[in-house]
Design a protein around this motif. Sequence first.
Motif, mmCIF file in Angstrom:
data_model
loop_
_atom_site.group_PDB
_atom_site.id
_atom_site.type_symbol
_atom_site.label_atom_id
_atom_site.label_comp_id
_atom_site.label_asym_id
_atom_site.label_seq_id
_atom_site.Cartn_x
_atom_site.Cartn_y
_atom_site.Cartn_z
ATOM 1 N N TYR A 22 38.113 56.254 16.129
ATOM 2 C CA TYR A 22 38.578 57.250 15.175
ATOM 3 C C TYR A 22 37.787 58.540 15.372
ATOM 4 C CZ TYR A 22 40.521 53.337 12.429
ATOM 5 O OH TYR A 22 41.223 52.227 12.002
ATOM 6 N N GLN B 11 36.683 61.927 12.863
ATOM 7 C CA GLN B 11 36.657 62.380 11.477
ATOM 8 C C GLN B 11 36.300 63.843 11.434
ATOM 9 O OE1 GLN B 11 33.816 60.523 8.718
ATOM 10 N NE2 GLN B 11 35.359 60.696 7.115
ATOM 11 N N LEU C 3 39.930 59.980 8.405
ATOM 12 C CA LEU C 3 39.727 59.321 9.696
ATOM 13 C C LEU C 3 41.065 59.220 10.406
ATOM 14 C CD1 LEU C 3 37.601 56.662 7.995
ATOM 15 C CD2 LEU C 3 36.755 57.750 10.069
ATOM 16 N N LEU D 216 43.097 57.825 13.813
ATOM 17 C CA LEU D 216 43.014 56.850 14.898
ATOM 18 C C LEU D 216 43.349 57.514 16.227
ATOM 19 C CD1 LEU D 216 42.636 53.822 15.613
ATOM 20 C CD2 LEU D 216 45.116 53.574 15.274
ATOM 21 N N TYR E 78 43.409 52.305 20.044
ATOM 22 C CA TYR E 78 42.921 51.011 19.612
ATOM 23 C C TYR E 78 43.235 49.966 20.663
ATOM 24 C CZ TYR E 78 47.746 49.992 18.191
ATOM 25 O OH TYR E 78 49.104 49.778 18.186
ATOM 26 N N PHE F 248 33.947 57.663 15.354
ATOM 27 C CA PHE F 248 33.564 56.331 14.903
ATOM 28 C C PHE F 248 34.307 55.281 15.712
ATOM 29 C CE2 PHE F 248 30.902 57.014 11.287
ATOM 30 C CZ PHE F 248 31.319 58.194 10.703
ATOM 31 N N GLN G 63 50.568 59.682 7.098
ATOM 32 C CA GLN G 63 49.317 59.599 6.340
ATOM 33 C C GLN G 63 49.596 59.364 4.859
ATOM 34 O OE1 GLN G 63 46.874 63.203 6.500
ATOM 35 N NE2 GLN G 63 45.071 61.935 6.793
ATOM 36 N N PRO H 87 31.967 54.444 7.157
ATOM 37 C CA PRO H 87 32.753 53.839 6.060
ATOM 38 C C PRO H 87 32.426 52.352 5.916
ATOM 39 C CG PRO H 87 34.167 55.140 7.500
ATOM 40 C CD PRO H 87 32.841 55.006 8.190
ATOM 41 N N PHE I 233 38.380 56.181 0.708
ATOM 42 C CA PHE I 233 39.565 56.317 1.559
ATOM 43 C C PHE I 233 40.469 55.115 1.376
ATOM 44 C CE2 PHE I 233 38.403 59.937 4.082
ATOM 45 C CZ PHE I 233 37.029 59.908 4.161
ATOM 46 N N SER J 233 48.740 46.660 13.769
ATOM 47 C CA SER J 233 47.434 47.060 14.266
ATOM 48 C C SER J 233 46.994 48.439 13.823
ATOM 49 C CB SER J 233 47.424 47.016 15.791
ATOM 50 O OG SER J 233 47.610 45.703 16.250
ATOM 51 N N LEU K 116 46.014 51.255 11.363
ATOM 52 C CA LEU K 116 45.572 51.593 10.011
ATOM 53 C C LEU K 116 45.526 53.110 9.928
ATOM 54 C CD1 LEU K 116 44.434 50.467 7.326
ATOM 55 C CD2 LEU K 116 42.168 50.590 8.379
ATOM 56 N N PHE L 259 44.566 56.330 7.623
ATOM 57 C CA PHE L 259 43.764 56.672 6.456
ATOM 58 C C PHE L 259 44.275 57.919 5.750
ATOM 59 C CE2 PHE L 259 40.218 53.780 6.423
ATOM 60 C CZ PHE L 259 40.129 53.329 7.729
ATOM 61 N N GLY L 260 44.085 57.938 4.430
ATOM 62 C CA GLY L 260 44.317 59.143 3.667
ATOM 63 C C GLY L 260 43.154 60.108 3.849
#
Lengths: 112, 111
Positions: free
Chosen positions: A35, A37, A43, A45, A48, A90, B2, B42, B87, B97, B99, B101-102
């Motif tokens: 990720y 930021q 965050l 992506l 992956y 990250f 998002q 996080p 978050f 797979s 994810l 994030f807001g």
Amino acid sequence: NAGVTQTPKFQVLKTGQSMTLQCAQDMNHNSMYWYRQDPGMGLRLIYYSASEGTTDKGEVPNGYNVSRLNKREFSLRLESAAPSQTSVYFCASSDRAPHEQFFGPGTRLTVL
Amino acid sequence: QQPVQSPQAVILREGEDAVINCSSSKALYSVHWYRQKHGEAPIFLMILLKGGEQKGHDKISASFNEKKQQSSLYLTASQLSYSGTYFCGTVLTGTASKLTFGTGTRLQVTL
């Protein structure tokens, strides 16, 4: 157990230089993630790897490449760094998606 | 896509309650909640799977309304240690797979 480790912690690059961010986990997790930021953006992506031997693009893959070297290691490469890639990066891992992700401490990258 | 979090920021006195909301325009498989303190990584709080379940973690709990594609995080009797940015992350149905994030909700708890 160290969990998820990332190297380096800080890096300053000049525009056009290349570098590889390293990530390793010792939890025998199958899935790993990269990720970035940025302030106010949350965050996002980049790439992956759901399991060893597979990689897929995330939301913001342009300008990056990844390698899942083995089950433990997942590296992120910037071939020609740009100022827009200044960010905190990250790495995270999970036993499988979409379970709890464990994050590394992050790499703060500045591109001048 | 998002997820949208609200509010963007909230300031509480110790002992007060807060609610943080997370909504999506697409069908969700799961909602994840993380907390991040300044300069740190996080930390996972909880996952909610579709089915409208509610989970708790100490005095922090969350709900997931599958029909509305919304989740709420409830912080009761807030403590100074609750300060940080929260978050939500969403996994869309069929994309197990990924994810997403807001943009986060910054929570500050004061004395």
